[in-house]
Design a protein around this motif. Structure first.
Motif, mmCIF file in Angstrom:
data_model
loop_
_atom_site.group_PDB
_atom_site.id
_atom_site.type_symbol
_atom_site.label_atom_id
_atom_site.label_comp_id
_atom_site.label_asym_id
_atom_site.label_seq_id
_atom_site.Cartn_x
_atom_site.Cartn_y
_atom_site.Cartn_z
ATOM 1 N N ALA A 49 -10.798 -23.068 35.023
ATOM 2 C CA ALA A 49 -12.236 -22.897 34.815
ATOM 3 C C ALA A 49 -12.674 -23.584 33.523
ATOM 4 N N ARG A 50 -11.884 -23.468 32.498
ATOM 5 C CA ARG A 50 -12.198 -24.117 31.220
ATOM 6 C C ARG A 50 -12.115 -25.641 31.361
ATOM 7 N N GLN A 51 -11.124 -26.101 32.104
ATOM 8 C CA GLN A 51 -10.950 -27.534 32.349
ATOM 9 C C GLN A 51 -12.185 -28.102 33.052
ATOM 10 N N ARG A 52 -12.615 -27.445 34.134
ATOM 11 C CA ARG A 52 -13.802 -27.904 34.871
ATOM 12 C C ARG A 52 -15.033 -27.902 33.983
ATOM 13 N N ALA A 53 -15.231 -26.817 33.248
ATOM 14 C CA ALA A 53 -16.414 -26.711 32.387
ATOM 15 C C ALA A 53 -16.429 -27.817 31.342
ATOM 16 N N SER A 54 -15.287 -28.090 30.752
ATOM 17 C CA SER A 54 -15.194 -29.135 29.743
ATOM 18 C C SER A 54 -15.525 -30.502 30.338
ATOM 19 N N CYS A 55 -14.966 -30.800 31.495
ATOM 20 C CA CYS A 55 -15.163 -32.111 32.107
ATOM 21 C C CYS A 55 -16.577 -32.273 32.660
ATOM 22 N N VAL A 56 -17.115 -31.235 33.246
ATOM 23 C CA VAL A 56 -18.500 -31.294 33.716
ATOM 24 C C VAL A 56 -19.413 -31.550 32.526
ATOM 25 N N GLY A 57 -19.186 -30.846 31.428
ATOM 26 C CA GLY A 57 -19.994 -31.046 30.230
ATOM 27 C C GLY A 57 -19.907 -32.465 29.708
ATOM 28 N N ARG A 58 -18.710 -33.011 29.676
ATOM 29 C CA ARG A 58 -18.517 -34.374 29.173
ATOM 30 C C ARG A 58 -19.250 -35.387 30.053
ATOM 31 N N VAL A 59 -19.093 -35.249 31.363
ATOM 32 C CA VAL A 59 -19.725 -36.189 32.282
ATOM 33 C C VAL A 59 -21.249 -36.043 32.233
ATOM 34 N N LEU A 60 -21.737 -34.825 32.210
ATOM 35 C CA LEU A 60 -23.183 -34.613 32.130
ATOM 36 C C LEU A 60 -23.759 -35.205 30.858
ATOM 37 N N ASP A 61 -23.104 -35.002 29.734
ATOM 38 C CA ASP A 61 -23.596 -35.568 28.475
ATOM 39 C C ASP A 61 -23.707 -37.085 28.574
ATOM 40 N N PHE A 62 -22.706 -37.709 29.166
ATOM 41 C CA PHE A 62 -22.709 -39.158 29.313
ATOM 42 C C PHE A 62 -23.819 -39.615 30.260
ATOM 43 N N TYR A 63 -23.946 -38.965 31.418
ATOM 44 C CA TYR A 63 -24.899 -39.405 32.433
ATOM 45 C C TYR A 63 -26.327 -38.958 32.167
ATOM 46 N N ARG A 64 -26.553 -38.088 31.215
ATOM 47 C CA ARG A 64 -27.928 -37.750 30.827
ATOM 48 C C ARG A 64 -28.613 -38.942 30.172
ATOM 49 N N GLN A 65 -27.843 -39.923 29.767
ATOM 50 C CA GLN A 65 -28.381 -41.128 29.148
ATOM 51 C C GLN A 65 -28.853 -42.138 30.195
ATOM 52 N N TRP A 66 -28.783 -41.766 31.469
ATOM 53 C CA TRP A 66 -29.108 -42.684 32.549
ATOM 54 C C TRP A 66 -30.513 -43.219 32.384
ATOM 55 N N PRO A 67 -30.819 -44.489 32.616
ATOM 56 C CA PRO A 67 -29.882 -45.496 33.112
ATOM 57 C C PRO A 67 -28.982 -45.999 31.991
ATOM 58 N N LEU A 68 -27.741 -46.202 32.340
ATOM 59 C CA LEU A 68 -26.745 -46.645 31.380
ATOM 60 C C LEU A 68 -26.807 -48.153 31.204
ATOM 61 N N PRO A 69 -26.522 -48.623 29.986
ATOM 62 C CA PRO A 69 -26.375 -50.068 29.831
ATOM 63 C C PRO A 69 -25.230 -50.544 30.722
ATOM 64 N N SER A 70 -25.305 -51.735 31.239
ATOM 65 C CA SER A 70 -24.282 -52.220 32.175
ATOM 66 C C SER A 70 -22.890 -52.199 31.566
ATOM 67 N N SER A 71 -22.768 -52.397 30.263
ATOM 68 C CA SER A 71 -21.447 -52.362 29.633
ATOM 69 C C SER A 71 -20.858 -50.964 29.637
ATOM 70 N N SER A 72 -21.689 -49.945 29.716
ATOM 71 C CA SER A 72 -21.192 -48.567 29.741
ATOM 72 C C SER A 72 -20.597 -48.201 31.086
ATOM 73 N N MET A 73 -21.014 -48.862 32.151
ATOM 74 C CA MET A 73 -20.496 -48.532 33.472
ATOM 75 C C MET A 73 -18.997 -48.804 33.548
ATOM 76 N N ALA A 74 -18.553 -49.874 32.936
ATOM 77 C CA ALA A 74 -17.107 -50.165 32.947
ATOM 78 C C ALA A 74 -16.358 -49.082 32.210
ATOM 79 N N THR A 75 -16.913 -48.613 31.106
ATOM 80 C CA THR A 75 -16.282 -47.551 30.326
ATOM 81 C C THR A 75 -16.235 -46.258 31.137
ATOM 82 N N ALA A 76 -17.286 -45.957 31.864
ATOM 83 C CA ALA A 76 -17.332 -44.723 32.656
ATOM 84 C C ALA A 76 -16.278 -44.724 33.740
ATOM 85 N N ALA A 77 -15.995 -45.878 34.295
ATOM 86 C CA ALA A 77 -15.047 -45.952 35.394
ATOM 87 C C ALA A 77 -13.595 -45.869 34.925
ATOM 88 N N GLU A 78 -13.354 -46.099 33.663
ATOM 89 C CA GLU A 78 -11.969 -46.095 33.159
ATOM 90 C C GLU A 78 -11.467 -44.709 32.878
#
Length: 78
Positions: A49-78
């Motif tokens: 549960a802690r693992q999911r919460a941490s990862c959901v939080g990390r991804v949400l923080d990143f994707y709240r910046q949408w639309p992402l600069p094109s250079s960020s998409m490569a970083t997101a996929a790695e």
């Protein structure tokens, strides 16, 4: 599109997926999933549960910046 399965994605990102060509949406969605899966792999050993919460939080923080600069998409996929 079934919005129920996007409960942990910012609305702007989901609207983007609905608007763009299918190949673009697929690539962007795969980058989103890739970021989540990479986080889950990094966080192995935590309480699930802690693992999911941490990862959901990390991804949400990143994707709240949408639309992402094109250079960020490569970083997101790695």
């Amino acid at each position: 599109m079934d919005y129920q399965h996007f409960e942990v994605a910012p609305r702007r990102f989901i609207e983007h997926l609905a608007r763009v060509e299918p190949d673009v949406a697929r690539n962007d969605f795969n980058a989103y999933l890739g970021m989540y899966n990479a986080c889950m792999a990094e966080q192995q050993g935590l309480d699930p549960a802690r693992q999911r919460a941490s990862c959901v939080g990390r991804v949400l923080d990143f994707y709240r910046q949408w639309p992402l600069p094109s250079s960020s998409m490569a970083t997101a996929a790695e």
